[in-house]
Motif scaffolding. Structure first.
Motif, PDB file in Angstrom:
ATOM      1  N   ALA A  52     -10.600 -60.151 -26.370  1.00 32.04           N
ATOM      2  CA  ALA A  52     -10.887 -60.324 -27.883  1.00 32.04           C
ATOM      3  C   ALA A  52     -12.287 -60.164 -28.142  1.00 32.04           C
ATOM      4  CB  ALA A  52     -10.775 -62.213 -27.724  1.00 32.04           C
ATOM      5  N   GLY A  53     -12.553 -59.772 -29.317  1.00 30.80           N
ATOM      6  CA  GLY A  53     -13.937 -59.575 -29.889  1.00 30.80           C
ATOM      7  C   GLY A  53     -14.363 -58.010 -29.572  1.00 30.80           C
ATOM      8  N   GLU A  54     -13.726 -57.301 -28.941  1.00 28.64           N
ATOM      9  CA  GLU A  54     -14.006 -55.841 -28.559  1.00 28.64           C
ATOM     10  C   GLU A  54     -13.628 -54.878 -29.632  1.00 28.64           C
ATOM     11  OE1 GLU A  54     -13.114 -54.512 -24.676  1.00 28.64           O
ATOM     12  OE2 GLU A  54     -10.892 -54.644 -25.192  1.00 28.64           O
TER      13      GLU A  54
ATOM     14  N   ALA B 219      -8.927 -49.939 -32.916  1.00 32.12           N
ATOM     15  CA  ALA B 219      -7.447 -50.496 -32.401  1.00 32.12           C
ATOM     16  C   ALA B 219      -7.000 -49.618 -31.096  1.00 32.12           C
ATOM     17  CB  ALA B 219      -6.481 -50.137 -33.428  1.00 32.12           C
ATOM     18  N   THR B 220      -6.283 -50.166 -30.354  1.00 29.88           N
ATOM     19  CA  THR B 220      -5.655 -49.328 -29.356  1.00 29.88           C
ATOM     20  C   THR B 220      -4.311 -49.067 -29.854  1.00 29.88           C
ATOM     21  OG1 THR B 220      -4.867 -51.385 -28.120  1.00 29.88           O
ATOM     22  CG2 THR B 220      -7.063 -50.613 -27.500  1.00 29.88           C
TER      23      THR B 220
ATOM     24  N   VAL C 216      -3.984 -45.094 -22.694  1.00 38.03           N
ATOM     25  CA  VAL C 216      -4.067 -45.884 -24.021  1.00 38.03           C
ATOM     26  C   VAL C 216      -5.070 -45.159 -24.878  1.00 38.03           C
ATOM     27  CG1 VAL C 216      -4.870 -48.095 -25.107  1.00 38.03           C
ATOM     28  CG2 VAL C 216      -3.405 -48.107 -22.743  1.00 38.03           C
ATOM     29  N   PRO C 217      -4.666 -44.457 -26.094  1.00 39.68           N
ATOM     30  CA  PRO C 217      -5.595 -44.010 -26.994  1.00 39.68           C
ATOM     31  C   PRO C 217      -6.412 -45.207 -27.687  1.00 39.68           C
ATOM     32  CG  PRO C 217      -3.308 -42.854 -27.318  1.00 39.68           C
ATOM     33  CD  PRO C 217      -3.134 -44.268 -26.292  1.00 39.68           C
ATOM     34  N   VAL C 218      -7.825 -45.218 -27.682  1.00 46.92           N
ATOM     35  CA  VAL C 218      -8.562 -46.184 -28.486  1.00 46.92           C
ATOM     36  C   VAL C 218      -9.104 -45.446 -29.483  1.00 46.92           C
ATOM     37  CG1 VAL C 218     -10.780 -47.490 -28.232  1.00 46.92           C
ATOM     38  CG2 VAL C 218      -8.959 -47.213 -26.138  1.00 46.92           C
ATOM     39  N   LEU C 219      -8.645 -46.023 -30.858  1.00 45.32           N
ATOM     40  CA  LEU C 219      -9.019 -45.686 -32.025  1.00 45.32           C
ATOM     41  C   LEU C 219     -10.479 -46.162 -32.350  1.00 45.32           C
ATOM     42  CD1 LEU C 219      -8.293 -43.970 -34.711  1.00 45.32           C
ATOM     43  CD2 LEU C 219      -7.309 -46.064 -35.611  1.00 45.32           C
ATOM     44  N   ALA C 220     -11.323 -45.217 -32.838  1.00 48.56           N
ATOM     45  CA  ALA C 220     -12.584 -45.717 -32.785  1.00 48.56           C
ATOM     46  C   ALA C 220     -13.417 -44.967 -33.957  1.00 48.56           C
ATOM     47  CB  ALA C 220     -13.593 -45.471 -31.807  1.00 48.56           C
ATOM     48  N   TYR C 221     -14.377 -45.473 -34.579  1.00 44.25           N
ATOM     49  CA  TYR C 221     -15.146 -44.805 -35.853  1.00 44.25           C
ATOM     50  C   TYR C 221     -16.636 -45.213 -35.740  1.00 44.25           C
ATOM     51  CZ  TYR C 221     -17.144 -44.776 -40.614  1.00 44.25           C
ATOM     52  OH  TYR C 221     -17.849 -44.563 -41.498  1.00 44.25           O
TER      53      TYR C 221
ATOM     54  N   VAL D 263     -10.596 -50.187 -23.769  1.00 39.85           N
ATOM     55  CA  VAL D 263     -11.694 -49.888 -24.509  1.00 39.85           C
ATOM     56  C   VAL D 263     -13.011 -49.704 -23.575  1.00 39.85           C
ATOM     57  CG1 VAL D 263     -13.528 -50.730 -26.205  1.00 39.85           C
ATOM     58  CG2 VAL D 263     -10.965 -51.143 -26.479  1.00 39.85           C
ATOM     59  N   HIS D 264     -13.109 -50.489 -22.475  1.00 40.44           N
ATOM     60  CA  HIS D 264     -14.342 -50.291 -21.674  1.00 40.44           C
ATOM     61  C   HIS D 264     -14.238 -49.113 -21.047  1.00 40.44           C
ATOM     62  CE1 HIS D 264     -16.685 -52.249 -18.085  1.00 40.44           C
ATOM     63  NE2 HIS D 264     -17.187 -51.028 -18.450  1.00 40.44           N
ATOM     64  N   THR D 265     -12.996 -48.539 -20.464  1.00 38.83           N
ATOM     65  CA  THR D 265     -12.603 -47.365 -19.807  1.00 38.83           C
ATOM     66  C   THR D 265     -13.143 -46.059 -20.658  1.00 38.83           C
ATOM     67  OG1 THR D 265     -10.960 -48.145 -18.434  1.00 38.83           O
ATOM     68  CG2 THR D 265     -11.160 -45.677 -18.659  1.00 38.83           C
ATOM     69  N   ALA D 266     -12.399 -46.219 -21.946  1.00 36.66           N
ATOM     70  CA  ALA D 266     -12.645 -45.045 -23.021  1.00 36.66           C
ATOM     71  C   ALA D 266     -14.113 -44.908 -23.179  1.00 36.66           C
ATOM     72  CB  ALA D 266     -11.716 -45.509 -24.236  1.00 36.66           C
ATOM     73  N   LEU D 267     -14.815 -45.652 -23.520  1.00 35.50           N
ATOM     74  CA  LEU D 267     -16.173 -45.635 -23.733  1.00 35.50           C
ATOM     75  C   LEU D 267     -17.113 -45.056 -22.878  1.00 35.50           C
ATOM     76  CD1 LEU D 267     -16.851 -48.951 -26.149  1.00 35.50           C
ATOM     77  CD2 LEU D 267     -16.513 -46.525 -26.817  1.00 35.50           C
ATOM     78  N   ARG D 268     -16.708 -45.697 -21.417  1.00 33.66           N
ATOM     79  CA  ARG D 268     -17.536 -45.274 -20.334  1.00 33.66           C
ATOM     80  C   ARG D 268     -17.169 -43.915 -19.995  1.00 33.66           C
ATOM     81  NH1 ARG D 268     -15.766 -44.127 -15.679  1.00 33.66           N
ATOM     82  NH2 ARG D 268     -13.693 -45.115 -15.980  1.00 33.66           N
ATOM     83  N   GLU D 269     -16.011 -43.405 -20.200  1.00 34.56           N
ATOM     84  CA  GLU D 269     -15.597 -41.915 -19.761  1.00 34.56           C
ATOM     85  C   GLU D 269     -16.022 -41.011 -20.903  1.00 34.56           C
ATOM     86  OE1 GLU D 269     -13.814 -40.261 -17.624  1.00 34.56           O
ATOM     87  OE2 GLU D 269     -13.660 -41.925 -16.208  1.00 34.56           O
ATOM     88  N   ALA D 270     -16.104 -41.492 -22.124  1.00 29.32           N
ATOM     89  CA  ALA D 270     -16.573 -40.626 -23.259  1.00 29.32           C
ATOM     90  C   ALA D 270     -18.267 -40.557 -23.102  1.00 29.32           C
ATOM     91  CB  ALA D 270     -16.669 -41.280 -24.408  1.00 29.32           C
TER      92      ALA D 270
END
Length: 260
Positions: free
Chosen positions: A7-9, A137-138, A152-157, A115-122
């Motif tokens: 929630a909230g991320e 969104a995921t 899980v693809p994490v859509l970000a902007y 989300v945590h994984t995607a941001l850390r890896e990126a």
């Protein structure tokens, strides 16, 4: 600890109007993805997924699907300067060597969510500042048989994600913010197949000078173009075997030219 979105991320309200079709219908991307996969390949994916679940070989992973561009624009429109963050994996890697991909990878034990994984890896792969990004969104999980990842693809902007570059040459060969119009351009679209025993299945790919975007990443990009309303008619009979398609990269100019 459960590896699920928390929630909230996610901040879907941060999406510009031109991304709202993807944010409001994230499940549609997987549906569009599955429509492009031949029935026999889909059956093989399902069987491999079930086997991996039983044997415990399936692993959680996440990728960052980062769009950048202006905050304004209408749903279904595409700003001229919108771009998508893509990497090319180092040729020395065990899985998917040399392939174009979204930044991302396997979940670490301390990761709290996709989300945590995607941001850390990126951040590890491209040096991007996670604080400049808004996770929107995921998308639904997708199974990748060769590596056993459940992705899980994490859509970000971000209106301005700042500089990106290769951080570790042993992991990443190239990092680029590719104009989305390069993917939309029918002249950059081909179909690619990889011969496996007697089975030959083809999927959408994008020939972008220094990179060939195909496989899982190509399928996801093609599905997003359709769901967002950006896709244009293209020659789906323009078919290449994977090695032949990769050889075409040698005849292309420098990255960023003839991409739109």
């Amino acid at each position: 600890m459960s590896w699920e979105s928390r929630a909230g991320e996610l901040t879907p309200g941060a999406a510009p109007p031109w991304l709202t079709p993807l944010v409001e219908r994230p499940e549609a991307v997987k549906h569009a993805y599955r429509r492009r996969v031949p029935a026999e390949v889909l059956a093989a994916l399902t069987a491999a997924n079930a086997t991996a679940a039983v044997t415990g070989a399936r692993r959680d992973a996440a990728v960052l699907v980062l769009f950048s561009g202006p905050r304004d624009g209408a749903p279904g429109s595409l700003p001229d300067d919108a771009d998508l963050l893509v990497t090319v994996r180092a040729s020395s890697l065990r899985h998917h060597a040399g392939q174009a991909a979204f930044p991302g990878g396997a979940a670490d034990p301390g990761d709290q969510s996709p989300v945590h994984t995607a941001l850390r890896e990126a951040t590890e792969e491209t040096g991007i500042e996670a604080g400049r990004l808004a996770p929107l969104a995921t998308l639904e999980k997708m199974f990748i048989p060769p590596s056993g990842f459940h992705v899980v693809p994490v859509l970000a902007y971000s209106p301005d994600p700042g500089p990106v570059a290769v951080v570790d040459e042993g992991e990443t060969a190239l990092v680029a913010r590719v104009p989305v119009r390069a993917f939309v351009n029918p002249e950059n679209r081909i179909m690619v197949y990889r011969q496996q025993n007697t089975r030959r299945s083809a999927g959408p790919a994008f020939l972008l000078n220094e990179m060939l975007v195909w496989g899982f990443t190509g399928q996801v990009v093609a599905a997003m173009l359709e769901v967002a309303g950006w896709s244009k008619p293209w020659d789906t009979d323009n078919l290449y075997e994977l090695d032949d398609a990769m050889a075409l990269l040698d005849s292309q100019g420098s990255y960023g030219e003839a991409q739109r």
